[in-house]
Design a protein around this motif. Structure first.
Motif, PDB file in Angstrom:
ATOM      1  N   ALA A 335       0.832  -1.196   0.000  1.00  0.00           N
ATOM      2  CA  ALA A 335       0.000   0.000   0.000  1.00  0.00           C
ATOM      3  C   ALA A 335       0.872   1.255   0.000  1.00  0.00           C
ATOM      4  O   ALA A 335       0.628   2.198  -0.757  1.00  0.00           O
ATOM      5  N   GLU A 336       1.908   1.236   0.822  1.00  0.00           N
ATOM      6  CA  GLU A 336       2.772   2.414   0.903  1.00  0.00           C
ATOM      7  C   GLU A 336       3.518   2.628  -0.407  1.00  0.00           C
ATOM      8  O   GLU A 336       3.677   3.751  -0.870  1.00  0.00           O
ATOM      9  N   TYR A 337       3.953   1.538  -0.987  1.00  0.00           N
ATOM     10  CA  TYR A 337       4.635   1.644  -2.278  1.00  0.00           C
ATOM     11  C   TYR A 337       3.720   2.299  -3.306  1.00  0.00           C
ATOM     12  O   TYR A 337       4.091   3.227  -4.015  1.00  0.00           O
ATOM     13  N   ARG A 338       2.493   1.833  -3.346  1.00  0.00           N
ATOM     14  CA  ARG A 338       1.563   2.365  -4.346  1.00  0.00           C
ATOM     15  C   ARG A 338       1.201   3.817  -4.085  1.00  0.00           C
ATOM     16  O   ARG A 338       1.053   4.601  -5.007  1.00  0.00           O
ATOM     17  N   GLN A 339       1.063   4.151  -2.799  1.00  0.00           N
ATOM     18  CA  GLN A 339       0.772   5.549  -2.481  1.00  0.00           C
ATOM     19  C   GLN A 339       1.893   6.438  -2.985  1.00  0.00           C
ATOM     20  O   GLN A 339       1.657   7.511  -3.523  1.00  0.00           O
ATOM     21  N   ARG A 340       3.108   5.939  -2.814  1.00  0.00           N
ATOM     22  CA  ARG A 340       4.251   6.730  -3.252  1.00  0.00           C
ATOM     23  C   ARG A 340       4.221   6.876  -4.774  1.00  0.00           C
ATOM     24  O   ARG A 340       4.407   7.970  -5.294  1.00  0.00           O
ATOM     25  N   VAL A 341       3.964   5.762  -5.453  1.00  0.00           N
ATOM     26  CA  VAL A 341       3.943   5.815  -6.915  1.00  0.00           C
ATOM     27  C   VAL A 341       2.882   6.787  -7.400  1.00  0.00           C
ATOM     28  O   VAL A 341       3.129   7.602  -8.293  1.00  0.00           O
ATOM     29  N   SER A 342       1.695   6.752  -6.779  1.00  0.00           N
ATOM     30  CA  SER A 342       0.662   7.660  -7.297  1.00  0.00           C
ATOM     31  C   SER A 342       1.009   9.107  -6.993  1.00  0.00           C
ATOM     32  O   SER A 342       0.703   9.991  -7.777  1.00  0.00           O
ATOM     33  N   ARG A 343       1.671   9.348  -5.842  1.00  0.00           N
ATOM     34  CA  ARG A 343       2.118  10.719  -5.575  1.00  0.00           C
ATOM     35  C   ARG A 343       3.115  11.176  -6.632  1.00  0.00           C
ATOM     36  O   ARG A 343       3.035  12.272  -7.148  1.00  0.00           O
ATOM     37  N   GLU A 344       4.057  10.286  -6.932  1.00  0.00           N
ATOM     38  CA  GLU A 344       5.080  10.645  -7.923  1.00  0.00           C
ATOM     39  C   GLU A 344       4.443  10.915  -9.283  1.00  0.00           C
ATOM     40  O   GLU A 344       4.833  11.828  -9.986  1.00  0.00           O
ATOM     41  N   LYS A 345       3.459  10.088  -9.604  1.00  0.00           N
ATOM     42  CA  LYS A 345       2.794  10.284 -10.896  1.00  0.00           C
ATOM     43  C   LYS A 345       2.094  11.631 -10.939  1.00  0.00           C
ATOM     44  O   LYS A 345       2.133  12.324 -11.941  1.00  0.00           O
ATOM     45  N   ALA A 346       1.459  11.976  -9.824  1.00  0.00           N
ATOM     46  CA  ALA A 346       0.741  13.244  -9.766  1.00  0.00           C
ATOM     47  C   ALA A 346       1.719  14.391  -9.973  1.00  0.00           C
ATOM     48  O   ALA A 346       1.440  15.343 -10.707  1.00  0.00           O
ATOM     49  N   VAL A 347       2.878  14.274  -9.343  1.00  0.00           N
ATOM     50  CA  VAL A 347       3.879  15.325  -9.479  1.00  0.00           C
ATOM     51  C   VAL A 347       4.370  15.398 -10.927  1.00  0.00           C
ATOM     52  O   VAL A 347       4.471  16.467 -11.521  1.00  0.00           O
ATOM     53  N   ALA A 348       4.614  14.233 -11.502  1.00  0.00           N
ATOM     54  CA  ALA A 348       5.103  14.197 -12.876  1.00  0.00           C
ATOM     55  C   ALA A 348       4.080  14.810 -13.832  1.00  0.00           C
ATOM     56  O   ALA A 348       4.427  15.520 -14.759  1.00  0.00           O
ATOM     57  N   ARG A 349       2.810  14.543 -13.537  1.00  0.00           N
ATOM     58  CA  ARG A 349       1.759  15.088 -14.398  1.00  0.00           C
ATOM     59  C   ARG A 349       1.737  16.603 -14.321  1.00  0.00           C
ATOM     60  O   ARG A 349       1.619  17.283 -15.325  1.00  0.00           O
ATOM     61  N   GLN A 350       1.918  17.103 -13.089  1.00  0.00           N
ATOM     62  CA  GLN A 350       1.922  18.545 -12.920  1.00  0.00           C
ATOM     63  C   GLN A 350       3.072  19.157 -13.694  1.00  0.00           C
ATOM     64  O   GLN A 350       2.976  20.251 -14.216  1.00  0.00           O
TER      65      GLN A 350
END
Ligand code: GDP
Length: 473
Positions: A335-350
């Motif tokens: 779960a923590e791994y995935r939370q991190r990945v989605s945060r990173e993706k959000a940042v990358a999208r921005q």
């Protein structure tokens, strides 16, 4: 976060980075390699977790053919607004609630199961294709059979066509329910002929798609519809292994004041039990209670049964995959791994690294896929047809545009979710996207290109197409 995980002060981390010539502040992103270096520098051992690790041992269970048991079909109802999707779902449900059964108060949990001649059928109770595509976009295929509802007094309408395209894109078998047959101006034959134009060939027109005339309002021929579903289901030979750890998909989820996080999960394989440790998207928890669509407490849930589960630490999203894991530590790690990945993706999208038409073409080229998907929206149907006609002519033996959906009118969320799930770009001629569509496009990285000259649109596609042709071919 790295500081926190190492139990170090973030100022020390910032200082260290500064010494190394990296000016950073808390909240900035560092890549995995650097994180590993830093962690070692601070005297920690690093264990990398990747999506492959996550998937390993969860979704790669090999079932022996002899363990596979028949399971009920999962059905979604789609069609134009007001054609009777909700009425049909309610009518089927009400007709099939076993009378006099204790605790027979139906709860809307996003899906329900009925029985016909001793055989079960599961209906996804969120009508429309929003849920359908949201799931497909996340790689979860929850539907076995799609019911296309067409009102006999209104015939084929824009969202009927959208639904057809969604169903075809998903490769899910279809049954046509011609609804409102009770109405004086009902014209079922017109529906059949109009469907032909969209390459939906029903049986009475010599095709293979079952069609059923119903009235959701009067409850006419609901049995006929259920029989059609069972017949289709038999052809599909749907099976799952009930004797293994459970796997499924989130149908919907909410935060309930009294009960905490409540997720409706469709079990797709294995049997979900109370006490199981589950990961659902980037949330996890221990299953505290399992309830069916009548609010009854169950000890376990077998394949194709939709159930509410309590006990997750957070609220997952519709379409998230659910899996049972052995230990809490592992669940937390995933779960923590995935939370991190989605945060990173959000940042990358921005940061603006969205998928573009060019990138898509490059990808298509790499995979030697000589066609690329497009969604075409224009102000009037005439323009839509002109564009499609011209695109057809642009195509060669080697490369072709594939129109996954087209229509007149502004760009909506469903256009974007269809584009997302099929990897298409949206070509807009003299139309704009509404706010929800724009937001979704931003989030999902779907590219929308606007034109007011058809020639320019065709030119771009032509350029992209010639890029698609690899020189050696
Ligand atoms: P949805 O938007 O596709 O979910 O459509 P609804 O189920 O909300 O139905 C739209 C309207 O059509 C409602 O007023 C229903 O009462 C009506 N309706 C639905 N099914 C039938 C039917 O079989 N016969 C008639 N006469 N009306 C129907």
């Amino acid at each position: 976060e790295l500081a926190q995980r190492m139990a170090e002060r973030s100022v020390d981390l910032v200082k260290y980075l500064m010494k190394e010539g990296q000016m950073m502040k808390p909240g900035d992103l560092i890549d995995a390699d650097m994180a590993e270096l830093i962690a070692q520098e601070f005297g920690h051992t690093v264990r990398r977790v990747t999506e492959a690790d996550v998937e390993e041992g969860i979704f790669d269970v090999e079932d022996n053919p002899e363990d596979m048991k028949p399971r009920p079909p999962v059905v979604t109802i789609m069609g134009h607004v007001d054609h009777g999707k909700t009425s049909l779902l309610d009518a089927i449900r009400n007709a099939k609630v076993v009378s006099g059964e204790a605790g027979g108060i139906t709860q809307h949990i996003g899906a329900y199961q009925v029985e016909k001649d001793g055989q079960k059928i599961t209906f996804l109770d969120t009508p429309g294709h929003a849920a359908f595509t949201a799931m497909r976009a996340r790689g979860a295929q929850a539907t076995d059979i799609a019911i296309l509802v067409v009102a006999a007094d209104d015939s084929v309408m824009p969202q009927t066509i959208e639904s057809i395209n969604h169903i075809k894109a998903a490769g899910v078998p279809m049954i046509v329910a011609i609804n409102k047959i009770d109405k004086p101006d009902a014209d079922a034959q017109k529906v059949r002929t109009e469907l032909l134009q969209h390459e939906v060939f029903v049986e009475s027109m010599g095709g293979e798609i079952q069609e059923v005339e119903v009235s959701a309002l009067k409850g006419t021929n609901l049995d006929g519809l259920l029989e059609a579903i069972l017949l289709q289901s038999e052809l599909l030979e749907l099976k799952a292994n009930p004797d293994r750890t459970a796997e499924g998909v989130v149908i919907e989820a909410k935060l309930d004041k009294g009960r905490g996080s409540v997720a409706t999960v469709l079990v797709q394989a294995g049997t979900l039990k109370i006490g199981d440790i589950v990961v659902a998207g980037d949330e996890w928890g221990r299953v505290r209670a399992i309830l069916n669509d009548r609010g009854e407490q169950l000890k376990e849930a077998e394949p194709s049964l939709p159930v509410e589960i309590l006990g997750l630490n957070g609220t997952p999203q519709a379409g998230d995959r659910v899996a049972v894991v052995e230990e809490e530590a592992r669940a937390r790690e995933i779960a923590e791994y995935r939370q991190r990945v989605s945060r990173e993706k959000a940042v990358a999208r921005q940061a603006g690294s969205r998928g573009s038409l060019e990138q898509m073409m490059a990808q298509a080229r790499d995979s030697e896929l000589a066609e690329f998907p497009l969604v075409i929206k224009a102000d009037v149907q005439g323009s839509v047809e002109a564009i499609i006609g011209a695109l057809d002519k642009l195509g060669t033996d080697e490369v072709q545009a594939r129109i996954v959906h087209s229509g007149a009118g502004g760009i909506t969320e469903t256009d974007v979710s269809l584009a997302e799930s099929t990897g298409a770009a949206i070509m807009a001629f003299n139309v704009r996207a509404n706010k929800q569509a724009r937001d979704l496009a931003d989030q999902s990285g779907v590219e929308i290109r606007y034109y007011n000259i058809i020639y320019n649109l065709l030119d771009d596609v032509k350029a992209a197409m010639s890029g698609l042709l690899s020189p050696e071919r």
